[in-house]
Design a protein around this motif. Sequence first.
Motif, mmCIF file in Angstrom:
data_model
loop_
_atom_site.group_PDB
_atom_site.id
_atom_site.type_symbol
_atom_site.label_atom_id
_atom_site.label_comp_id
_atom_site.label_asym_id
_atom_site.label_seq_id
_atom_site.Cartn_x
_atom_site.Cartn_y
_atom_site.Cartn_z
ATOM 1 N N GLY B 1 -5.204 -43.766 -12.596
ATOM 2 C CA GLY B 1 -4.015 -44.298 -13.221
ATOM 3 C C GLY B 1 -3.918 -43.871 -14.670
ATOM 4 N N GLN B 2 -2.813 -44.195 -15.274
ATOM 5 C CA GLN B 2 -2.566 -43.852 -16.661
ATOM 6 C C GLN B 2 -2.732 -45.116 -17.495
ATOM 7 O OE1 GLN B 2 -1.955 -40.646 -16.502
ATOM 8 N NE2 GLN B 2 0.043 -40.172 -15.660
ATOM 9 N N ASN B 3 -3.428 -44.991 -18.596
ATOM 10 C CA ASN B 3 -3.636 -46.158 -19.450
ATOM 11 C C ASN B 3 -3.765 -45.731 -20.900
ATOM 12 O OD1 ASN B 3 -3.941 -48.994 -19.478
ATOM 13 N ND2 ASN B 3 -6.081 -48.723 -20.020
ATOM 14 N N ILE B 4 -2.974 -46.353 -21.737
ATOM 15 C CA ILE B 4 -3.064 -46.105 -23.180
ATOM 16 C C ILE B 4 -3.165 -47.454 -23.863
ATOM 17 C CG2 ILE B 4 -1.928 -45.159 -25.212
ATOM 18 C CD1 ILE B 4 -0.483 -43.198 -23.407
ATOM 19 N N ASP B 5 -4.225 -47.654 -24.626
ATOM 20 C CA ASP B 5 -4.474 -48.942 -25.258
ATOM 21 C C ASP B 5 -4.444 -48.828 -26.774
ATOM 22 O OD1 ASP B 5 -6.826 -49.709 -22.694
ATOM 23 O OD2 ASP B 5 -4.833 -50.595 -22.984
ATOM 24 N N GLN B 6 -3.792 -49.757 -27.401
ATOM 25 C CA GLN B 6 -3.778 -49.842 -28.853
ATOM 26 C C GLN B 6 -3.586 -51.306 -29.223
ATOM 27 O OE1 GLN B 6 0.414 -47.439 -28.790
ATOM 28 N NE2 GLN B 6 -0.242 -48.111 -30.806
ATOM 29 N N PRO B 7 -4.035 -51.695 -30.432
ATOM 30 C CA PRO B 7 -3.909 -53.118 -30.792
ATOM 31 C C PRO B 7 -2.448 -53.532 -30.859
ATOM 32 C CG PRO B 7 -4.640 -51.790 -32.663
ATOM 33 C CD PRO B 7 -4.698 -50.904 -31.475
ATOM 34 N N THR B 8 -2.214 -54.805 -30.588
ATOM 35 C CA THR B 8 -0.851 -55.317 -30.552
ATOM 36 C C THR B 8 -0.244 -55.425 -31.942
ATOM 37 O OG1 THR B 8 -1.400 -56.580 -28.579
ATOM 38 C CG2 THR B 8 0.606 -57.201 -29.742
ATOM 39 N N GLU B 9 -1.003 -55.977 -32.854
ATOM 40 C CA GLU B 9 -0.502 -56.196 -34.218
ATOM 41 C C GLU B 9 -1.589 -55.939 -35.243
ATOM 42 O OE1 GLU B 9 2.724 -59.858 -33.430
ATOM 43 O OE2 GLU B 9 1.005 -60.119 -34.757
ATOM 44 N N MET B 10 -1.159 -55.527 -36.434
ATOM 45 C CA MET B 10 -2.067 -55.401 -37.569
ATOM 46 C C MET B 10 -1.299 -55.791 -38.822
ATOM 47 S SD MET B 10 -4.083 -51.831 -36.722
ATOM 48 C CE MET B 10 -5.358 -52.143 -37.930
ATOM 49 N N THR B 11 -2.031 -56.308 -39.793
ATOM 50 C CA THR B 11 -1.443 -56.662 -41.077
ATOM 51 C C THR B 11 -2.251 -56.001 -42.176
ATOM 52 O OG1 THR B 11 -0.686 -58.798 -40.242
ATOM 53 C CG2 THR B 11 -0.805 -58.543 -42.629
ATOM 54 N N ALA B 12 -1.581 -55.443 -43.158
ATOM 55 C CA ALA B 12 -2.252 -54.796 -44.275
ATOM 56 C C ALA B 12 -1.451 -55.037 -45.551
ATOM 57 C CB ALA B 12 -2.413 -53.308 -44.011
ATOM 58 N N THR B 13 -2.087 -54.757 -46.657
ATOM 59 C CA THR B 13 -1.480 -55.010 -47.954
ATOM 60 C C THR B 13 -0.892 -53.732 -48.542
ATOM 61 O OG1 THR B 13 -3.106 -56.749 -48.338
ATOM 62 C CG2 THR B 13 -1.892 -55.955 -50.261
ATOM 63 N N GLU B 14 0.199 -53.868 -49.223
ATOM 64 C CA GLU B 14 0.844 -52.739 -49.894
ATOM 65 C C GLU B 14 -0.164 -52.001 -50.760
ATOM 66 O OE1 GLU B 14 4.020 -54.035 -52.431
ATOM 67 O OE2 GLU B 14 5.141 -52.176 -52.170
ATOM 68 N N GLY B 15 -0.166 -50.676 -50.656
ATOM 69 C CA GLY B 15 -1.093 -49.850 -51.425
ATOM 70 C C GLY B 15 -2.418 -49.582 -50.735
ATOM 71 N N ALA B 16 -2.690 -50.322 -49.681
ATOM 72 C CA ALA B 16 -3.977 -50.178 -48.987
ATOM 73 C C ALA B 16 -3.925 -49.045 -47.952
ATOM 74 C CB ALA B 16 -4.341 -51.500 -48.310
ATOM 75 N N ILE B 17 -5.039 -48.911 -47.219
ATOM 76 C CA ILE B 17 -5.153 -47.938 -46.128
ATOM 77 C C ILE B 17 -5.324 -48.707 -44.823
ATOM 78 C CG2 ILE B 17 -6.546 -46.062 -45.157
ATOM 79 C CD1 ILE B 17 -7.498 -45.434 -47.998
ATOM 80 N N VAL B 18 -4.694 -48.248 -43.772
ATOM 81 C CA VAL B 18 -4.847 -48.905 -42.472
ATOM 82 C C VAL B 18 -5.069 -47.846 -41.397
ATOM 83 C CG1 VAL B 18 -2.390 -48.935 -41.844
ATOM 84 C CG2 VAL B 18 -3.916 -50.681 -40.951
ATOM 85 N N GLN B 19 -5.927 -48.174 -40.457
ATOM 86 C CA GLN B 19 -6.226 -47.271 -39.342
ATOM 87 C C GLN B 19 -5.825 -47.936 -38.038
ATOM 88 O OE1 GLN B 19 -10.096 -45.233 -39.302
ATOM 89 N NE2 GLN B 19 -10.326 -45.754 -37.132
ATOM 90 N N ILE B 20 -5.005 -47.264 -37.272
ATOM 91 C CA ILE B 20 -4.559 -47.779 -35.980
ATOM 92 C C ILE B 20 -5.215 -46.946 -34.888
ATOM 93 C CG2 ILE B 20 -2.586 -48.247 -34.493
ATOM 94 C CD1 ILE B 20 -0.844 -48.350 -37.017
ATOM 95 N N ASN B 21 -5.980 -47.595 -34.043
ATOM 96 C CA ASN B 21 -6.724 -46.897 -33.000
ATOM 97 C C ASN B 21 -5.967 -46.834 -31.681
ATOM 98 O OD1 ASN B 21 -9.003 -46.518 -34.698
ATOM 99 N ND2 ASN B 21 -9.682 -48.604 -34.264
ATOM 100 N N CYS B 22 -6.303 -45.831 -30.906
ATOM 101 C CA CYS B 22 -5.693 -45.640 -29.591
ATOM 102 C C CYS B 22 -6.718 -45.018 -28.655
ATOM 103 C CB CYS B 22 -4.476 -44.726 -29.714
ATOM 104 S SG CYS B 22 -3.748 -44.188 -28.147
ATOM 105 N N THR B 23 -6.882 -45.610 -27.497
ATOM 106 C CA THR B 23 -7.716 -44.996 -26.464
ATOM 107 C C THR B 23 -6.848 -44.723 -25.254
ATOM 108 O OG1 THR B 23 -8.406 -47.162 -25.616
ATOM 109 C CG2 THR B 23 -9.836 -46.109 -27.240
ATOM 110 N N TYR B 24 -7.192 -43.671 -24.531
ATOM 111 C CA TYR B 24 -6.335 -43.291 -23.410
ATOM 112 C C TYR B 24 -7.149 -42.785 -22.232
ATOM 113 C CZ TYR B 24 -7.140 -38.524 -25.079
ATOM 114 O OH TYR B 24 -7.735 -37.353 -25.465
ATOM 115 N N GLN B 25 -6.567 -42.992 -21.060
ATOM 116 C CA GLN B 25 -7.092 -42.415 -19.813
ATOM 117 C C GLN B 25 -5.871 -41.946 -19.042
ATOM 118 O OE1 GLN B 25 -9.247 -45.973 -18.416
ATOM 119 N NE2 GLN B 25 -11.089 -44.728 -18.337
#
Lengths: 118, 109
Positions: B1-25
């Motif tokens: 099957g096909q599956n792509i996972d990523q977090p539902t929500e993230m919060t970060a502060t202006e000026g900061a750095i944020v990393q959004i992860n993704c895993t897939y099959q």
Amino acid sequence: GAVVSQHPSWVICKSGTSVKIECRSLDFQATTMFWYRQFPKQSLMLMATSNEGSKATYEQGVEKDKFLINHASLTLSTLTVTSAHPEDSSFYICSASPPMGSNSGELFFGEGSRLTVL
Amino acid sequence: GQNIDQPTEMTATEGAIVQINCTYQTSGFNGLFWYQQHAGEAPTFLSYNVLDGLEEKGRFSSFLSRSKGYSYLLLKELQMKDSASYLCAVRTGGFKTIFGAGTRLFVKA
């Protein structure tokens, strides 16, 4: 970048009527276009692949008789939602990609059409 | 099957750095894309990876590891206008593009 235009942006219709949505590639020829549906706060779900001059390829679970796709020219694909019901209310988005070799093959999306069935 | 996972929500502060992860099959792989989508609008293209490694484009960078089925999108110097959903998408062996559910990013002052 490439431009894809979709019309109408908003449509409200009565239950049981049919609605046609048009998708045009304005500055390139698209032998293939893709139709997606997106429910609130959910992902884009691929409905079907529209192929110029031939039948569309539907994803599993998508009723081909309900969602009629016509791709009569290299720049136009249409999606007709037949006998629409409230559960068909959704955001419908078309997309296309210019011929491979000219870019990474990313999809260019139309503006989307928000359908509300009363 | 096909599956792509990523977090539902993230919060970060202006000026900061944020990393959004993704895993897939997926059944086959012909590239991974990141798109940005503001509410009620169509997605817009951000980045493309087909080989392992990091692709940098201004404030946005995207990384891919094909052996791990893993990607991330890195956003630097966050701005309020970066508040949006970020969609991880994979072009499969059949050249269809399938999407993850998206990560809603909230940037706060």
